[in-house]
Design a protein around this motif. Sequence first.
Motif, PDB file in Angstrom:
ATOM      1  N   ILE A   8       0.701  -1.160  -0.079  1.00 20.96           N
ATOM      2  CA  ILE A   8      -0.105   0.016   0.134  1.00 20.96           C
ATOM      3  C   ILE A   8       0.844   1.074  -0.093  1.00 20.96           C
ATOM      4  CG2 ILE A   8      -1.942  -1.174   1.148  1.00 20.96           C
ATOM      5  CD1 ILE A   8      -0.953   0.426   3.535  1.00 20.96           C
ATOM      6  N   ARG A   9       2.069   1.062  -0.721  1.00 20.51           N
ATOM      7  CA  ARG A   9       3.036   2.101  -0.637  1.00 20.51           C
ATOM      8  C   ARG A   9       2.464   3.306  -1.158  1.00 20.51           C
ATOM      9  NH1 ARG A   9       5.868   4.428   2.653  1.00 20.51           N
ATOM     10  NH2 ARG A   9       5.243   6.370   2.031  1.00 20.51           N
ATOM     11  N   THR A  10       1.787   3.238  -2.416  1.00 20.63           N
ATOM     12  CA  THR A  10       1.216   4.123  -3.452  1.00 20.63           C
ATOM     13  C   THR A  10       0.343   5.101  -2.696  1.00 20.63           C
ATOM     14  OG1 THR A  10       1.452   2.734  -5.131  1.00 20.63           O
ATOM     15  CG2 THR A  10       0.060   4.554  -5.436  1.00 20.63           C
ATOM     16  N   VAL A  11      -0.600   4.531  -1.664  1.00 15.90           N
ATOM     17  CA  VAL A  11      -1.647   5.249  -0.906  1.00 15.90           C
ATOM     18  C   VAL A  11      -0.780   6.294  -0.185  1.00 15.90           C
ATOM     19  CG1 VAL A  11      -3.430   5.382   0.713  1.00 15.90           C
ATOM     20  CG2 VAL A  11      -3.280   3.664  -1.192  1.00 15.90           C
ATOM     21  N   PHE A  12       0.396   5.664   0.752  1.00 11.40           N
ATOM     22  CA  PHE A  12       0.817   6.451   1.842  1.00 11.40           C
ATOM     23  C   PHE A  12       1.905   7.342   0.990  1.00 11.40           C
ATOM     24  CE2 PHE A  12      -0.773   3.109   4.596  1.00 11.40           C
ATOM     25  CZ  PHE A  12      -1.122   3.909   5.458  1.00 11.40           C
ATOM     26  N   ASP A  13       2.339   7.117  -0.325  1.00  6.80           N
ATOM     27  CA  ASP A  13       3.116   8.226  -1.088  1.00  6.80           C
ATOM     28  C   ASP A  13       2.274   9.344  -0.970  1.00  6.80           C
ATOM     29  OD1 ASP A  13       5.393   6.716  -1.116  1.00  6.80           O
ATOM     30  OD2 ASP A  13       4.804   5.933  -3.224  1.00  6.80           O
TER      31      ASP A  13
END
Length: 536
Positions: A8-13
């Motif tokens: 879920i790195r994209t969301v947290f980016d």
Amino acid sequence: MNEQAPQIRTVFDLFDASVTAVIAVDETAAIRYLNGRAVEVFGYLPAELLGQPVEVLLPRARADAHAALRDTYLEAPISRHIDVRDLKGRRKDGTEFAAEISLTPVVTGSGPWVAASVLDISLRKESEARVRRQSRGYLALAKVNEAVARAEHEDELFRKVCHIAVVHGGFIGAWVMTADIDDDLHMRASAGPLATRLAVASAEWPSVDDFLNDQVRDIRRDGGVLPGGVRSLDTEEACFTNDFELEPLDPRLRFLTDWARSGAALPLGSHGRAVASLSLYADRAGVFDDNLRGLLTGAAENISLALDRFRARIDLDRTLAQRTQLLRRLVDVQERERARIAADVHDEPVQALAAVDLRLGLLRRRLEEAAPDLVPDLAQIHTTVTSVSDGLRGLLFELERVSESAHLTDLLEDAAGHIFELTPVAWSIANEPDPRELELSVATRTQAVRIAKEAMVNVAKHAQAQTVTIRVVLEDDGVTVTVTDDGVGLPPGVRSSPPGHRGISGMLDRAEVSGGSLFLDTHAGGTTISVWLPGA
């Protein structure tokens, strides 16, 4: 700054790039993520918060209640905006700030999390509170000036001023005192709970006047600090005390300071000397800032003008001349206050909302690619921000100062263009600008524009009209403005506003205070509102 799973790195980016503070908690309400803005807002280092319960970021008094609510929420989390009045966050140093919070569930490899978007709205709240205070002061001043223009004698004026100070000004006590040739005090009018407190304190005396005179004589004899109303009569100068704890009165005046935290007293003059004093008391310290002092000083000056009028018993022409002068001052103060409020609204809330609107638009484009499921929530926020921004711009139009150098016809044309811009109404101006319109006083043009605006707004909102015609007719002694529509008309016999509305009543009041008159002709084929105002 986080413990989220790689998938879920994209969301947290996106959260990392957000200008809004974002906190994420796991299913136990332990903090697992915070972005850089959250570090700035709350003042904690990431290591100090990760793993801590989310209640560490809430006011201590609300932590227990929040724990029960969030446990219920975490059982079935949904995206939602927390609609709670006076919602607050707590910084590391213990200070609190007004906040808006939205919650969004996030599925991670470590289990279900909830991301909380936290917006510090302290500046907005302060701006809103300042605008409300200024609006309340402006309203009270307008009411005082209206009372000054309408009152027939001193006692009527004093009663109205005290009533306005309590009901519209928000003071807990207001009274007017005069002193006779022997320096004995006389309470001429009073209002508010503090006036009731004064009556209770004087119960063992024959009258409130006897009580006050006994107290003042004793205080003078002992060299104590006199109440502001007496000092303003003695010195003929305004007295302001912003904190009775820092500037205490004589202990014999405890009936005042047990309830009031700050006070003001303004001399009211006639023929160059103080003949009365207006005393005002508030339940908070620091109330009498420079802005309020200026408004009160202006009100006292206008009240003093009325006292001159009452006491001089001048002929009708002189009375009308004073009324015209008072109206001009009233309009000038109102317009300056409108301009001040408009500047505050434009410089802070409108500019801030414009920036937020722009950033939300940019964020939406990014979300459409990175997290399309979040776009509806963002769109809702964007719509709300746009609605608030439009409302504030509408307020700016209402507060806009009337130009001193423009023809009345041109001013009405501009107003009609704005009011009917988004309506199907076909409007027209029936005359060309007349150079003599510039000879009308600024006060007359201002009141004419305000009344005509109100009439046009009523048409746009209620008349269901297809056409509207505005006409300006100059006469030897004044000007007549008519607004005619082909709408549904008003019910038979209606000549004032219904409860909760001020449209027709407000127009009537403006016309009467200006020394003019307003006529209303309504029938099944429409309505004509005609206002005549003196030219001077």
